[in-house]
Design a protein around this motif. Structure first.
Motif, PDB file in Angstrom:
ATOM      1  N   SER A  15       0.832  -1.207   0.000  1.00 31.44           N
ATOM      2  CA  SER A  15       0.000   0.000   0.000  1.00 31.44           C
ATOM      3  C   SER A  15       0.867   1.257   0.000  1.00 31.44           C
ATOM      4  CB  SER A  15      -0.924   0.018   1.213  1.00 31.44           C
ATOM      5  OG  SER A  15      -1.793  -1.081   1.179  1.00 31.44           O
ATOM      6  N   LEU A  16       1.898   1.259   0.812  1.00 30.19           N
ATOM      7  CA  LEU A  16       2.812   2.399   0.861  1.00 30.19           C
ATOM      8  C   LEU A  16       3.522   2.576  -0.473  1.00 30.19           C
ATOM      9  CD1 LEU A  16       4.105   4.631   2.559  1.00 30.19           C
ATOM     10  CD2 LEU A  16       5.844   2.974   3.230  1.00 30.19           C
ATOM     11  N   ALA A  17       3.925   1.474  -1.086  1.00 34.37           N
ATOM     12  CA  ALA A  17       4.602   1.542  -2.380  1.00 34.37           C
ATOM     13  C   ALA A  17       3.675   2.121  -3.446  1.00 34.37           C
ATOM     14  CB  ALA A  17       5.098   0.165  -2.794  1.00 34.37           C
ATOM     15  N   CYS A  18       2.398   1.767  -3.400  1.00 36.20           N
ATOM     16  CA  CYS A  18       1.440   2.316  -4.366  1.00 36.20           C
ATOM     17  C   CYS A  18       1.279   3.822  -4.194  1.00 36.20           C
ATOM     18  CB  CYS A  18       0.087   1.625  -4.220  1.00 36.20           C
ATOM     19  SG  CYS A  18       0.062  -0.050  -4.837  1.00 36.20           S
ATOM     20  N   ILE A  19       1.217   4.277  -2.966  1.00 34.12           N
ATOM     21  CA  ILE A  19       1.084   5.719  -2.715  1.00 34.12           C
ATOM     22  C   ILE A  19       2.325   6.456  -3.202  1.00 34.12           C
ATOM     23  CG2 ILE A  19       0.939   7.454  -0.887  1.00 34.12           C
ATOM     24  CD1 ILE A  19      -0.810   5.444   0.676  1.00 34.12           C
ATOM     25  N   VAL A  20       3.502   5.913  -2.907  1.00 29.34           N
ATOM     26  CA  VAL A  20       4.748   6.533  -3.354  1.00 29.34           C
ATOM     27  C   VAL A  20       4.819   6.542  -4.875  1.00 29.34           C
ATOM     28  CG1 VAL A  20       7.252   6.258  -3.383  1.00 29.34           C
ATOM     29  CG2 VAL A  20       6.002   6.034  -1.236  1.00 29.34           C
ATOM     30  N   LEU A  21       4.393   5.468  -5.510  1.00 29.56           N
ATOM     31  CA  LEU A  21       4.397   5.391  -6.968  1.00 29.56           C
ATOM     32  C   LEU A  21       3.496   6.453  -7.586  1.00 29.56           C
ATOM     33  CD1 LEU A  21       5.287   3.892  -9.549  1.00 29.56           C
ATOM     34  CD2 LEU A  21       3.283   2.437  -9.240  1.00 29.56           C
ATOM     35  N   ILE A  22       2.323   6.648  -7.016  1.00 31.07           N
ATOM     36  CA  ILE A  22       1.400   7.674  -7.527  1.00 31.07           C
ATOM     37  C   ILE A  22       2.037   9.060  -7.409  1.00 31.07           C
ATOM     38  CG2 ILE A  22      -0.800   8.837  -7.062  1.00 31.07           C
ATOM     39  CD1 ILE A  22      -1.919   6.048  -6.353  1.00 31.07           C
ATOM     40  N   ILE A  23       2.665   9.341  -6.285  1.00 35.21           N
ATOM     41  CA  ILE A  23       3.307  10.649  -6.089  1.00 35.21           C
ATOM     42  C   ILE A  23       4.452  10.836  -7.088  1.00 35.21           C
ATOM     43  CG2 ILE A  23       4.696  12.015  -4.478  1.00 35.21           C
ATOM     44  CD1 ILE A  23       2.951  10.799  -2.229  1.00 35.21           C
ATOM     45  N   VAL A  24       5.258   9.803  -7.284  1.00 35.48           N
ATOM     46  CA  VAL A  24       6.374   9.889  -8.232  1.00 35.48           C
ATOM     47  C   VAL A  24       5.861  10.107  -9.649  1.00 35.48           C
ATOM     48  CG1 VAL A  24       8.223   8.541  -9.298  1.00 35.48           C
ATOM     49  CG2 VAL A  24       8.002   8.604  -6.820  1.00 35.48           C
ATOM     50  N   LEU A  25       4.805   9.425 -10.020  1.00 34.71           N
ATOM     51  CA  LEU A  25       4.241   9.596 -11.363  1.00 34.71           C
ATOM     52  C   LEU A  25       3.709  11.010 -11.571  1.00 34.71           C
ATOM     53  CD1 LEU A  25       2.385   6.209 -11.915  1.00 34.71           C
ATOM     54  CD2 LEU A  25       4.449   7.021 -13.057  1.00 34.71           C
ATOM     55  N   ILE A  26       3.051  11.563 -10.578  1.00 40.33           N
ATOM     56  CA  ILE A  26       2.524  12.929 -10.695  1.00 40.33           C
ATOM     57  C   ILE A  26       3.662  13.928 -10.831  1.00 40.33           C
ATOM     58  CG2 ILE A  26       1.313  14.751  -9.428  1.00 40.33           C
ATOM     59  CD1 ILE A  26      -0.537  12.542  -8.317  1.00 40.33           C
ATOM     60  N   VAL A  27       4.687  13.792  -9.998  1.00 37.07           N
ATOM     61  CA  VAL A  27       5.825  14.714 -10.054  1.00 37.07           C
ATOM     62  C   VAL A  27       6.548  14.600 -11.387  1.00 37.07           C
ATOM     63  CG1 VAL A  27       8.100  15.195  -9.063  1.00 37.07           C
ATOM     64  CG2 VAL A  27       6.131  14.859  -7.560  1.00 37.07           C
ATOM     65  N   SER A  28       6.778  13.387 -11.857  1.00 34.19           N
ATOM     66  CA  SER A  28       7.485  13.216 -13.124  1.00 34.19           C
ATOM     67  C   SER A  28       6.656  13.732 -14.301  1.00 34.19           C
ATOM     68  CB  SER A  28       7.866  11.750 -13.341  1.00 34.19           C
ATOM     69  OG  SER A  28       6.717  10.952 -13.462  1.00 34.19           O
ATOM     70  N   PHE A  29       5.335  13.614 -14.221  1.00 35.51           N
ATOM     71  CA  PHE A  29       4.472  14.157 -15.277  1.00 35.51           C
ATOM     72  C   PHE A  29       4.633  15.663 -15.387  1.00 35.51           C
ATOM     73  CE2 PHE A  29       0.390  16.162 -16.326  1.00 35.51           C
ATOM     74  CZ  PHE A  29       0.254  15.730 -17.639  1.00 35.51           C
ATOM     75  N   PHE A  30       4.583  16.349 -14.252  1.00 34.13           N
ATOM     76  CA  PHE A  30       4.692  17.806 -14.289  1.00 34.13           C
ATOM     77  C   PHE A  30       6.099  18.263 -14.681  1.00 34.13           C
ATOM     78  CE2 PHE A  30       0.777  17.634 -11.728  1.00 34.13           C
ATOM     79  CZ  PHE A  30       0.007  18.491 -12.501  1.00 34.13           C
ATOM     80  N   ARG A  31       7.133  17.527 -14.258  1.00 37.57           N
ATOM     81  CA  ARG A  31       8.495  17.877 -14.672  1.00 37.57           C
ATOM     82  C   ARG A  31       8.653  17.696 -16.180  1.00 37.57           C
ATOM     83  NH1 ARG A  31      13.153  15.333 -11.486  1.00 37.57           N
ATOM     84  NH2 ARG A  31      14.258  16.991 -12.565  1.00 37.57           N
ATOM     85  N   SER A  32       8.088  16.625 -16.711  1.00 41.12           N
ATOM     86  CA  SER A  32       8.165  16.369 -18.143  1.00 41.12           C
ATOM     87  C   SER A  32       7.426  17.456 -18.921  1.00 41.12           C
ATOM     88  CB  SER A  32       7.563  14.995 -18.453  1.00 41.12           C
ATOM     89  OG  SER A  32       7.447  14.809 -19.839  1.00 41.12           O
ATOM     90  N   LYS A  33       6.272  17.840 -18.410  1.00 43.19           N
ATOM     91  CA  LYS A  33       5.489  18.884 -19.064  1.00 43.19           C
ATOM     92  C   LYS A  33       6.260  20.209 -19.071  1.00 43.19           C
ATOM     93  CE  LYS A  33       0.837  20.585 -19.174  1.00 43.19           C
ATOM     94  NZ  LYS A  33      -0.456  20.000 -19.361  1.00 43.19           N
ATOM     95  N   LYS A  34       6.933  20.530 -17.969  1.00 44.69           N
ATOM     96  CA  LYS A  34       7.720  21.751 -17.869  1.00 44.69           C
ATOM     97  C   LYS A  34       8.889  21.709 -18.857  1.00 44.69           C
ATOM     98  CE  LYS A  34      10.432  24.321 -14.477  1.00 44.69           C
ATOM     99  NZ  LYS A  34      10.936  24.322 -13.094  1.00 44.69           N
ATOM    100  N   TYR A  35       9.570  20.566 -18.936  1.00 39.17           N
ATOM    101  CA  TYR A  35      10.696  20.420 -19.859  1.00 39.17           C
ATOM    102  C   TYR A  35      10.240  20.570 -21.307  1.00 39.17           C
ATOM    103  CZ  TYR A  35      14.455  18.328 -22.523  1.00 39.17           C
ATOM    104  OH  TYR A  35      15.436  18.105 -23.452  1.00 39.17           O
ATOM    105  N   ARG A  36       9.104  19.972 -21.645  1.00 41.05           N
ATOM    106  CA  ARG A  36       8.607  20.087 -23.022  1.00 41.05           C
ATOM    107  C   ARG A  36       8.235  21.516 -23.373  1.00 41.05           C
ATOM    108  NH1 ARG A  36       5.697  14.895 -25.358  1.00 41.05           N
ATOM    109  NH2 ARG A  36       7.078  13.351 -24.452  1.00 41.05           N
ATOM    110  N   LYS A  37       7.685  22.247 -22.419  1.00 39.51           N
ATOM    111  CA  LYS A  37       7.343  23.641 -22.696  1.00 39.51           C
ATOM    112  C   LYS A  37       8.598  24.446 -22.977  1.00 39.51           C
ATOM    113  CE  LYS A  37       4.880  27.667 -20.957  1.00 39.51           C
ATOM    114  NZ  LYS A  37       5.443  28.426 -22.032  1.00 39.51           N
TER     115      LYS A  37
END
Length: 59
Positions: A15-37
């Protein structure tokens, strides 16, 4: 009655790993979006410079 159960511990870790994975995915999505811009802004600037050079040479 209140003994340590390995299955409960594994479930909590999962359960903890799933929560951490969701947070990592959200952060990496926004970082990727910023880099693409930033990348698109650089490409747009280069295209604008090329267009200005073409228009300057045509005059």
């Amino acid at each position: 009655m209140s003994s340590f159960n390995l299955v409960d511990a594994l479930f909590q870790l999962l359960s903890l790993a799933c929560i951490v994975l969701i947070i990592v995915l959200i952060v990496s999505f926004f970082r990727s979006k910023k880099y693409r811009k930033k990348q698109l802004d650089r490409i747009e600037k280069k295209i604008d410079d090329i267009n200005q050079r073409i228009n300057k040479d045509a005059d």
